[in-house]
Design a protein around this motif. Structure first.
Motif, PDB file in Angstrom:
ATOM      1  N   LEU A   1       1.088  -1.266   0.274  1.00  0.00           N
ATOM      2  CA  LEU A   1      -0.065   0.040   0.010  1.00  0.00           C
ATOM      3  C   LEU A   1       1.054   1.198  -0.100  1.00  0.00           C
ATOM      4  N   ILE A   2       2.006   1.178   0.482  1.00  0.00           N
ATOM      5  CA  ILE A   2       2.857   1.996   0.718  1.00  0.00           C
ATOM      6  C   ILE A   2       3.940   2.222   0.339  1.00  0.00           C
ATOM      7  N   LYS A   3       4.393   3.192  -0.816  1.00  0.00           N
ATOM      8  CA  LYS A   3       6.143   2.590  -0.871  1.00  0.00           C
ATOM      9  C   LYS A   3       7.062   4.198  -0.094  1.00  0.00           C
ATOM     10  N   PRO A   4       8.925   4.248  -0.585  1.00  0.00           N
ATOM     11  CA  PRO A   4       9.089   4.934   0.641  1.00  0.00           C
ATOM     12  C   PRO A   4       9.329   5.889  -0.445  1.00  0.00           C
ATOM     13  N   GLY A   5       8.939   7.608  -0.568  1.00  0.00           N
ATOM     14  CA  GLY A   5       8.758   8.545  -1.189  1.00  0.00           C
ATOM     15  C   GLY A   5       7.114   8.874  -1.844  1.00  0.00           C
ATOM     16  N   ASP A   6       6.634   7.996  -0.791  1.00  0.00           N
ATOM     17  CA  ASP A   6       4.939   8.812  -0.881  1.00  0.00           C
ATOM     18  C   ASP A   6       4.265   9.531   0.013  1.00  0.00           C
ATOM     19  N   LYS A   7       3.207  10.294  -1.089  1.00  0.00           N
ATOM     20  CA  LYS A   7       2.877  11.682  -0.154  1.00  0.00           C
ATOM     21  C   LYS A   7       1.919  11.254   0.100  1.00  0.00           C
ATOM     22  N   ILE A   8       1.582  10.854   1.159  1.00  0.00           N
ATOM     23  CA  ILE A   8      -0.178  10.285   1.665  1.00  0.00           C
ATOM     24  C   ILE A   8      -0.973  11.049   2.127  1.00  0.00           C
ATOM     25  N   ALA A   9      -2.190  11.885   1.532  1.00  0.00           N
ATOM     26  CA  ALA A   9      -2.654  12.732   2.161  1.00  0.00           C
ATOM     27  C   ALA A   9      -4.357  11.329   2.917  1.00  0.00           C
ATOM     28  N   VAL A  10      -4.642  11.696   4.169  1.00  0.00           N
ATOM     29  CA  VAL A  10      -5.179  10.760   4.862  1.00  0.00           C
ATOM     30  C   VAL A  10      -6.872  11.945   4.954  1.00  0.00           C
ATOM     31  N   ALA A  11      -7.625  11.022   4.292  1.00  0.00           N
ATOM     32  CA  ALA A  11      -9.054  11.345   4.150  1.00  0.00           C
ATOM     33  C   ALA A  11      -9.442  10.946   5.953  1.00  0.00           C
ATOM     34  N   LEU A  12      -9.719  11.963   6.381  1.00  0.00           N
ATOM     35  CA  LEU A  12      -9.764  13.121   7.840  1.00  0.00           C
ATOM     36  C   LEU A  12     -11.735  13.534   7.699  1.00  0.00           C
ATOM     37  N   SER A  13     -12.474  12.232   8.846  1.00  0.00           N
ATOM     38  CA  SER A  13     -13.301  12.859   8.497  1.00  0.00           C
ATOM     39  C   SER A  13     -13.676  13.686  10.371  1.00  0.00           C
ATOM     40  N   GLY A  14     -12.936  13.183  11.030  1.00  0.00           N
ATOM     41  CA  GLY A  14     -13.569  13.647  12.561  1.00  0.00           C
ATOM     42  C   GLY A  14     -13.941  12.592  13.308  1.00  0.00           C
ATOM     43  N   GLY A  15     -14.427  11.190  13.359  1.00  0.00           N
ATOM     44  CA  GLY A  15     -14.401  10.037  13.042  1.00  0.00           C
ATOM     45  C   GLY A  15     -13.755   9.589  13.779  1.00  0.00           C
ATOM     46  N   LYS A  16     -14.084   7.960  14.653  1.00  0.00           N
ATOM     47  CA  LYS A  16     -13.341   7.408  15.002  1.00  0.00           C
ATOM     48  C   LYS A  16     -12.121   6.820  13.840  1.00  0.00           C
ATOM     49  N   ASP A  17     -12.649   6.224  13.016  1.00  0.00           N
ATOM     50  CA  ASP A  17     -11.787   5.543  11.956  1.00  0.00           C
ATOM     51  C   ASP A  17     -11.013   6.175  11.539  1.00  0.00           C
ATOM     52  N   SER A  18     -10.884   7.355  10.899  1.00  0.00           N
ATOM     53  CA  SER A  18      -9.828   8.402  10.073  1.00  0.00           C
ATOM     54  C   SER A  18      -9.392   8.933  11.173  1.00  0.00           C
TER      55      SER A  18
END
Ligand code: SF4
Ligand code: ZN
Ligand code: ZN
Length: 316
Positions: free
Chosen positions: A44-61
């Motif tokens: 899922l993730i490789k070195p050099g990745d810039k990850i946008a995390v979709a945040l909702s304010g809920g417990k999961d994100s």
């Protein structure tokens, strides 16, 4: 509760499908180990990745952002930032935006907020009633427009991956619903890493939490004292197929634990078979003739829905 199955501490959780008790320390460790395994196994993730995390304010994100932040601290080649879409459902979204802000402050992570009102000129609250009157469901519009916005903004901010916090319950519900609807494209899309859409403007989506049940994500967030908002969106109740599938799967899981994990595993197998049998070469990804975003048709779904909303609003 009994003692932890791995040490002398008091247990805080019993994982029925394994028959093990977990103390706080071993529970948190087990969740992080599972998520790391998903990341590793599905690349899922490789070195050099810039990850946008979709945040909702809920417990999961909140849990996902916390974990990815924790993992990336050991790996300076991975960059993380958060992105939040405000659909404009004040009673639900406003308190969750406050929690999201608290969390990013605590973790010292950049947060970018985008709203439906600014991007599309309407909020889900504003279109909700009119859409329901037409026998449609606000979630159909909200989900498509949110994905469109997340992809566009994540790409513009330089993200190489877009991480979403769908958990085991969300994903198994979707598997059942897609099978009921016979939606082959969505069945084929089921994967921890999106693989059927390949286009320079499409930011690949990763779902590191898909093997973690909802109640375990909640406990993880609570044990780590993460700020999150627990309320549900008021429009969710109108999505009766999802609500009933949710209840149904919980009932099955109670009677025979491990059923959601089994469904997830077999859902992924089914997705692979459907991917192989569908010929995507007849339907290449192109750019929408209106907005320029990646699409399987001349006009993307988001633009089609925006047009529909304009018509619904002008006739109501
Ligand atoms: S429940 Fe439906 S309307 Fe509410 S935020 Fe989710 S997708 Fe949007
Ligand atoms: Zn323990
Ligand atoms: Zn478009």
């Amino acid at each position: 509760m009994s003692k932890c199955s791995f040490c002398e501490r008091e247990a805080v959780y019993y994982r029925a499908n394994e028959g093990n008790y977990y103390c706080k320390y071993h529970f948190v460790k087990s969740i992080e180990k599972k998520v790391k395994k998903t990341i590793r196994e599905y690349n899922l993730i490789k070195p050099g990745d810039k990850i946008a995390v979709a945040l909702s304010g809920g417990k999961d994100s909140a849990s996902l952002l916390y974990m990815l932040h924790k993992f990336s601290k050991d790996n300076p080649k991975i960059e993380i930032f958060a992105i939040l879409v405000d659909e404009g459902i004040p009673e639900h979204r406003d308190p969750s935006i406050e929690k999201a802000k608290e969390l990013v402050k605590m973790l010292d992570i950049e947060l970018h907020i985008f709203s439906f009102k600014e991007e599309f000129g309407f909020t889900i609250q504003e279109i909700g009633k009119a859409v329901l009157k037409k026998g449609k469901h606000p979630c159909e519009y909200c989900g498509v427009l949110r994905r469109w916005l997340l992809n566009k903004k994540a790409r513009e901010l330089g993200a190489t991956k877009l991480a979403t916090a769908f958990n085991l319950d969300d994903e198994t519900e979707s598997i059942i619903m897609n099978v009921i609807k016979g939606d082959m494209i969505r069945i084929a899309r089921e994967a921890p890493l999106s693989s059927i859409i390949s286009h320079p403007k499409f930011v690949p989506r990763i779902k590191p939490l898909i093997f973690i049940p909802e109640e375990e994500v909640r406990l993880y967030a609570d044990l780590n004292k993460l700020p999150y908002e627990g309320s549900r969106c008021p429009f969710r109740k109108y999505n009766s197929l999802r609500v009933e599938t949710h209840e149904y799967l919980n009932g099955l899981e109670k009677k025979s634990s491990g059923i959601k994990h089994m469904l997830m595993k077999n859902g992924l197998k089914l997705a692979e078979i459907v991917r192989k049998s569908l010929d995507f070469s007849n339907n290449p990804i192109r750019e929408c003739s209106i907005c320029g975003e990646p699409s399987t048709s001349r006009i993307c779904k988001a633009c089609q829905l925006r047009k529909e909303i304009k018509e619904i609003l002008s006739s109501s």
